[in-house]
Design an enzyme around this catalytic site. Structure first.
Site, PDB file in Angstrom:
ATOM      1  N   LYS A  13      24.170  19.734  11.460  1.00 24.71           N
ATOM      2  CA  LYS A  13      24.592  21.167  12.341  1.00 24.71           C
ATOM      3  C   LYS A  13      25.480  21.705  11.312  1.00 24.71           C
ATOM      4  CE  LYS A  13      25.902  18.584  16.166  1.00 24.71           C
ATOM      5  NZ  LYS A  13      25.673  17.178  15.538  1.00 24.71           N
ATOM      6  N   ARG A  88      28.295  19.361  24.622  1.00 27.35           N
ATOM      7  CA  ARG A  88      27.660  17.926  24.650  1.00 27.35           C
ATOM      8  C   ARG A  88      27.557  17.213  25.908  1.00 27.35           C
ATOM      9  NH1 ARG A  88      30.321  17.388  19.474  1.00 27.35           N
ATOM     10  NH2 ARG A  88      29.983  15.332  18.290  1.00 27.35           N
ATOM     11  N   ARG A 127      29.259  10.438   3.413  1.00 28.02           N
ATOM     12  CA  ARG A 127      29.395  12.051   3.417  1.00 28.02           C
ATOM     13  C   ARG A 127      30.854  12.083   3.299  1.00 28.02           C
ATOM     14  NH1 ARG A 127      28.198  15.039   9.389  1.00 28.02           N
ATOM     15  NH2 ARG A 127      29.976  13.614  10.531  1.00 28.02           N
ATOM     16  N   ARG A 161      35.870  11.535   6.846  1.00 31.55           N
ATOM     17  CA  ARG A 161      36.360  11.834   8.238  1.00 31.55           C
ATOM     18  C   ARG A 161      36.398  10.235   8.589  1.00 31.55           C
ATOM     19  NH1 ARG A 161      32.521  15.473  11.978  1.00 31.55           N
ATOM     20  NH2 ARG A 161      32.792  13.943  13.069  1.00 31.55           N
ATOM     21  N   ARG A 172      29.447   7.027  18.666  1.00 31.43           N
ATOM     22  CA  ARG A 172      28.838   8.486  18.608  1.00 31.43           C
ATOM     23  C   ARG A 172      27.563   8.704  19.007  1.00 31.43           C
ATOM     24  NH1 ARG A 172      31.039   9.868  12.868  1.00 31.43           N
ATOM     25  NH2 ARG A 172      30.194  11.896  13.364  1.00 31.43           N
TER      26      ARG A 172
HETATM   27  P1  AMP Z   1      31.990  16.532  15.651  1.00 34.69           P
HETATM   28  O1  AMP Z   1      32.616  17.150  14.339  1.00 34.69           O
HETATM   29  O2  AMP Z   1      31.169  17.491  16.480  1.00 34.69           O
HETATM   30  O3  AMP Z   1      31.194  15.360  15.099  1.00 34.69           O
HETATM   31  O4  AMP Z   1      32.898  15.991  16.695  1.00 34.69           O
HETATM   32  C1  AMP Z   1      33.899  14.909  16.197  1.00 34.69           C
HETATM   33  C2  AMP Z   1      34.431  14.282  17.529  1.00 34.69           C
HETATM   34  O5  AMP Z   1      35.298  15.284  18.331  1.00 34.69           O
HETATM   35  C3  AMP Z   1      33.390  13.696  18.583  1.00 34.69           C
HETATM   36  O6  AMP Z   1      33.164  12.402  18.195  1.00 34.69           O
HETATM   37  C4  AMP Z   1      34.337  14.028  19.885  1.00 34.69           C
HETATM   38  O7  AMP Z   1      35.239  12.720  20.062  1.00 34.69           O
HETATM   39  C5  AMP Z   1      34.866  15.144  19.605  1.00 34.69           C
HETATM   40  N1  AMP Z   1      34.175  16.322  20.268  1.00 34.69           N
HETATM   41  C6  AMP Z   1      33.903  17.321  19.416  1.00 34.69           C
HETATM   42  N2  AMP Z   1      33.209  18.337  20.200  1.00 34.69           N
HETATM   43  C7  AMP Z   1      33.026  17.601  21.383  1.00 34.69           C
HETATM   44  C8  AMP Z   1      32.477  18.221  22.632  1.00 34.69           C
HETATM   45  N3  AMP Z   1      31.931  19.406  23.162  1.00 34.69           N
HETATM   46  N4  AMP Z   1      32.789  17.515  23.845  1.00 34.69           N
HETATM   47  C9  AMP Z   1      33.591  16.114  23.590  1.00 34.69           C
HETATM   48  N5  AMP Z   1      34.052  15.640  22.623  1.00 34.69           N
HETATM   49  C10 AMP Z   1      33.959  16.392  21.496  1.00 34.69           C
END
Ligand code: AMP
Length: 214
Positions: A13, A88, A127, A161, A172
């Protein structure tokens, strides 16, 4: 156009969002990036979510909806918005519909990026990104031309990360299947869903997205 990129962690994404920003002048709204920025700058909210994020759990709907609301109210985008990693949950999806209606915007497409679990694990475990410009790399799949030096900006501060490890990734993925995958049916029923194969090369996936947006 305003679109959602929907898919499990590692589906690509963020990578595709960067391409759309570059090619179409769209604005990427990534709740993950916003939360990481809050964590880095040590705000109260950032400190509150740090452990939840590190474990791979979802932070509360209230926090992420608040972040999106704030950004939609303060950001203009001629090229439209890309929602990356948001919504989400079903509650977040409902909230997004209301927030967009409030600022007279509509959702044009929800692009579902389909990638098998085995490939996700492989993509995520290797990554890293350039800490300066955010360009993404991978130990096996996409190395910079010179080791440790970003092809795009020449930066040498490569970052991994904290949640890109085996345990957090399991959590996740579970969160994706439990809380986020119901959005596939939600947007299908609304007639917005556009599934694509997210397994190909970066350019192939970008082409599939272009075909939908054009
Ligand atoms: P991402 O970079 O999108 O993989 O997000 C990293 C982490 O941020 C996720 O594993 C969640 O802990 C938190 N997070 C990001 N976006 C959301 C969302 N829309 N709802 C809840 N938690 C989120």
């Amino acid at each position: 156009m305003n679109i959602i990129l929907l898919g499990p962690p590692g589906a690509g994404k963020g990578t595709q969002a960067r391409i759309l920003v570059e090619e179409r002048g769209m604005v990427q709204l990534s709740t993950g990036d916003m939360l990481r920025a809050a964590k880095t700058s040590g705000t109260e909210m950032g400190n509150k979510v740090a452990a939840v994020m590190e474990a791979g759990e979802l932070v509360t709907d209230e926090i992420v909806i608040g972040l999106i609301e704030e950004h939609l109210a303060t950001t203009k985008s001629e090229g439209g918005f890309i929602f990356d990693g948001f919504p989400r949950t079903l509650a977040q999806a409902d909230a997004l519909g209301e927030l967009l209606a409030r600022v007279n915007l509509k959702l044009d497409a929800v692009i579902e990026m389909r990638v098998e679990d085995d490939a996700l694990v492989k993509r995520i475990s290797g990554r890293y990104t350039c800490g300066n410009c955010g360009e993404g790399y991978h130990d096996d799949l996409k190395q910079p031309k010179a080791e440790g030096v970003c092809d795009v900006c020449g930066g040498t501060d490569m970052v991994r990360r904290a949640d890109d490890n085996e345990d957090a990734l399991k959590t996740r993925l579970m969160a994706y299947y439990r809380d986020t995958s119901p959005l596939i049916g939600y947007y299908y029923a609304k007639g917005d869903l556009e599934p694509i194969n997210g397994l190909g090369e970066i350019d192939e996936v970008a082409q599939a997205i272009r075909a939908i947006l054009d």
